[in-house]
Design a protein around this motif. Structure first.
Motif, PDB file in Angstrom:
ATOM      1  N   HIS A  75       0.897  -1.255   0.031  1.00  0.00           N
ATOM      2  CA  HIS A  75       0.016  -0.020   0.034  1.00  0.00           C
ATOM      3  C   HIS A  75       0.722   1.253  -0.071  1.00  0.00           C
ATOM      4  O   HIS A  75       0.268   2.268  -0.048  1.00  0.00           O
ATOM      5  N   THR A  76       2.321   1.245  -0.024  1.00  0.00           N
ATOM      6  CA  THR A  76       2.867   2.476  -0.003  1.00  0.00           C
ATOM      7  C   THR A  76       3.700   2.352  -1.108  1.00  0.00           C
ATOM      8  O   THR A  76       4.329   1.493  -1.475  1.00  0.00           O
ATOM      9  N   ALA A  77       4.204   3.542  -1.699  1.00  0.00           N
ATOM     10  CA  ALA A  77       4.930   3.829  -2.639  1.00  0.00           C
ATOM     11  C   ALA A  77       6.377   3.428  -2.575  1.00  0.00           C
ATOM     12  O   ALA A  77       7.002   2.649  -3.546  1.00  0.00           O
ATOM     13  N   HIS A  78       6.763   3.858  -1.515  1.00  0.00           N
ATOM     14  CA  HIS A  78       8.473   3.517  -1.450  1.00  0.00           C
ATOM     15  C   HIS A  78       8.524   2.158  -1.245  1.00  0.00           C
ATOM     16  O   HIS A  78       9.393   1.697  -1.712  1.00  0.00           O
ATOM     17  N   TYR A  79       7.827   1.379  -0.216  1.00  0.00           N
ATOM     18  CA  TYR A  79       8.031   0.250   0.014  1.00  0.00           C
ATOM     19  C   TYR A  79       7.679  -0.547  -0.883  1.00  0.00           C
ATOM     20  O   TYR A  79       8.168  -1.957  -1.272  1.00  0.00           O
ATOM     21  N   ARG A  80       6.812  -0.595  -1.933  1.00  0.00           N
ATOM     22  CA  ARG A  80       6.334  -1.265  -3.190  1.00  0.00           C
ATOM     23  C   ARG A  80       7.556  -1.261  -4.018  1.00  0.00           C
ATOM     24  O   ARG A  80       8.150  -2.466  -4.430  1.00  0.00           O
ATOM     25  N   ARG A  81       8.271  -0.187  -4.202  1.00  0.00           N
ATOM     26  CA  ARG A  81       9.528  -0.347  -4.999  1.00  0.00           C
ATOM     27  C   ARG A  81      10.387  -0.839  -4.538  1.00  0.00           C
ATOM     28  O   ARG A  81      11.315  -1.656  -5.121  1.00  0.00           O
ATOM     29  N   ASP A  96       9.664  -4.868  -4.517  1.00  0.00           N
ATOM     30  CA  ASP A  96       9.851  -5.218  -5.922  1.00  0.00           C
ATOM     31  C   ASP A  96      11.445  -5.309  -6.432  1.00  0.00           C
ATOM     32  O   ASP A  96      11.752  -6.358  -7.300  1.00  0.00           O
ATOM     33  N   ALA A 107       5.230   9.187   0.174  1.00  0.00           N
ATOM     34  CA  ALA A 107       5.465   7.925  -0.361  1.00  0.00           C
ATOM     35  C   ALA A 107       5.313   6.810   0.756  1.00  0.00           C
ATOM     36  O   ALA A 107       5.350   5.480   0.172  1.00  0.00           O
ATOM     37  N   SER A 141      -0.110   5.117   3.483  1.00  0.00           N
ATOM     38  CA  SER A 141      -0.752   3.864   2.839  1.00  0.00           C
ATOM     39  C   SER A 141      -2.051   4.358   2.101  1.00  0.00           C
ATOM     40  O   SER A 141      -2.804   5.107   2.633  1.00  0.00           O
ATOM     41  N   ALA A 142      -2.119   3.586   0.745  1.00  0.00           N
ATOM     42  CA  ALA A 142      -3.184   4.179   0.078  1.00  0.00           C
ATOM     43  C   ALA A 142      -4.569   3.434   0.473  1.00  0.00           C
ATOM     44  O   ALA A 142      -5.727   3.846   0.210  1.00  0.00           O
TER      45      ALA A 142
END
Length: 488
Positions: A80-86, A89, A120, A123-124
């Motif tokens: 749900h967060t841009a920083h940790y999704r990147r 991955d 970032a 959480s979305a």
């Protein structure tokens, strides 16, 4: 009571399953504690089992809960967060496979990353409701977003802590002398105090003379103590109050203070002792940060700082390599606040920059079941901050009456080591300089010299402190000759 038991059960199941905490369950627990207080005068014997009271837990159970909490928090952050999704991955990390032993595969999150792009880390899946800012005294203010549920959980936790930890009761009055822009701490204190039935006074970081006048003024309220009984304050503003009290003939008997809670900055032992004498109250301090709330630390009777394992995962790491800090060495606190206590700004292995020393031997104190460190030594700003930590400098300076408070000093690097420049009341001051040099040597401070200044214009630039966040007021201060005597 049956309703409270259900609330406690639901809260416990939410923790075990890492599912959403119902704020109303914690609020019900806090209300029942207050009702018990009203009926019996003191909390029940089982209050040590309430949330946040650092009760002992079987090590096997603790490890299981830690593993589940780390995985749930990592999973929420990666999804749900841009920083940790990147991050996940790029590294090919599976949050569901992490264990306490493999947790170091997750990269440490530097403070600069959160400061640079706070959105970032939001959480979305959350609904941001409140942005809390740090003061910025150690750099650019850090923004942390909280949902409405997080705020309600924090207030309920704070209410329990105020009753059990601070001993706050309905006849007390709490004054908050922190910065009025510190939204989350101010909201927490005001809400928890008034829910207990005690009274709340917002003072802010006004002229210390005005603050002392407020603290000494009789309240004249039925059912309340004659004067303000509790005070929440930063260490540097407390030092400003002590300076004002000592220089202008205030006496401990002028106040009705019972307890002063100090946070946000390093509290030296000499300042603690001077404040207790000048203001006539017991002085307590704890550790908590805006970013890692509700995780924090509690001091024990042997002088350790013990860190809760209920609300988050704490590591002590080398500030450069981010490897584990061995016993006896100094490192930085790295925090992972757990889901479900946090659902808006999510942080994994967040480097707070706060320096502590790991004990050389396992503690044997009353909180030995919790991870222990030294009290906060200062903030990491390079190797010099370990060689000459803030706590050691303040312990050196704040015991000297000839050094105005808050102590103003600067460390200037030289080939042989840093030189400590200090603002004093007057020069020459050969006796003062001699004492400082002798005590610095005894303390093992790696200094190449000490230089005294009686003019702020000649002092090298000094860092800001929270007492500098001065707020304007139209109030005037009563002359000493017409001060009202403390009520009997």
């Amino acid at each position: 009571m049956f309703g409270t038991a259900l609330s406690q059960l639901r809260y416990g199941m939410a923790i075990l399953r890492n599912s959403r905490i119902r704020p109303q369950d914690l609020e019900r627990i806090a209300r029942d504690l207050i009702a018990t207080l009203a009926e019996f005068g003191e909390p029940g014997a089982d209050s040590a089992l309430l949330p946040g009271q650092a009760g002992a837990v079987d090590p096997a159970v603790r490890r299981t809960v830690t593993e589940r909490s780390l995985r749930a928090t990592a999973r929420a952050a990666a999804q749900h967060t841009a920083h940790y999704r990147r991050t996940f991955d790029a590294l090919g990390l599976d949050p569901g496979s992490l264990t306490p032993e493999t947790w170091d595969r997750v990269p440490v999150t530097p403070k600069e990353a959160l400061r640079g792009l706070p959105a970032a880390f939001v959480s979305a899946a959350s609904t941001p409701a409140l942005m809390a800012l740090t003061t910025g005294t150690s750099g650019t203010p850090t923004a942390v977003w909280y949902s409405r549920a997080e705020v309600e959980i924090a207030v309920a936790m704070s209410t329990v802590s105020a009753v059990l930890g601070m001993g706050l009761r309905p006849h007390h009055t709490m004054a908050y002398a922190g910065c009025s822009r510190a939204t989350l701490p101010l909201l927490n204190v005001e809400e928890s105090v008034t829910r207990i039935g005690a009274s709340f006074v917002q003072i802010g970081t006004v002229d210390p003379a005005v603050a002392l006048d407020r603290l000494a003024t009789p309240l004249g309220l039925r059912g309340k103590a004659p004067q303000i009984t509790h005070l929440t304050v930063s260490a540097s503003y407390l030092s400003a109050l002590v300076e004002e009290a000592e220089r202008n003939d205030w006496q401990a008997k002028d106040f009705g203070l019972e307890s002063i809670g100090v946070g946000g900055e390093v509290l030296s032992d000499p300042l603690r002792e001077r404040a207790a004498v000048a203001l006539g109250a017991r002085i307590s301090t704890a550790y908590m940060s805006t970013e890692a709330l509700p995780s924090g630390g509690t001091p024990c009777t042997e002088g350790h700082l013990h860190h809760t394992t209920e609300f988050g995962h704490m590591e002590i790491l080398d500030p450069v390599t981010h490897g584990p800090t061995p016993p006896g060495a100094v490192g930085i606190i790295v925090q992972t606040p757990y889901v479900p206590y946090r659902d808006c700004t999510l942080l994994l292995r967040y480097a707070t920059g706060d320096l502590v020393r790991r004990p050389e031997a396992e503690p044997t104190c009353e909180l030995a079941h919790l991870p222990a460190t030294s009290p906060i030594l200062g903030r990491w700003s390079g190797p010099r901050s370990i060689d000459v930590p803030t706590r050691s400098v303040l312990d050196l300076l704040e015991s000297e009456p000839d050094i105005p408070l808050p102590a103003r000093y600067a460390l200037v690097d030289r080939p042989g080591g840093p030189v400590l420049h200090v603002l004093v009341r007057r020069t020459p001051a050969a006796a003062l300089l001699g004492r400082l040099q002798e005590r610095a040597t005894t303390a093992g401070l790696a200094l190449d010299g000490i230089v005294l200044h009686d003019d702020p214009a000649t002092l090298p630039p000094t860092g800001p402190v929270r007492a500098d966040l001065r707020e304007h007021t139209f109030e005037s201060v009563r002359p000493a000759a017409v001060r009202v005597a403390r009520p009997a």
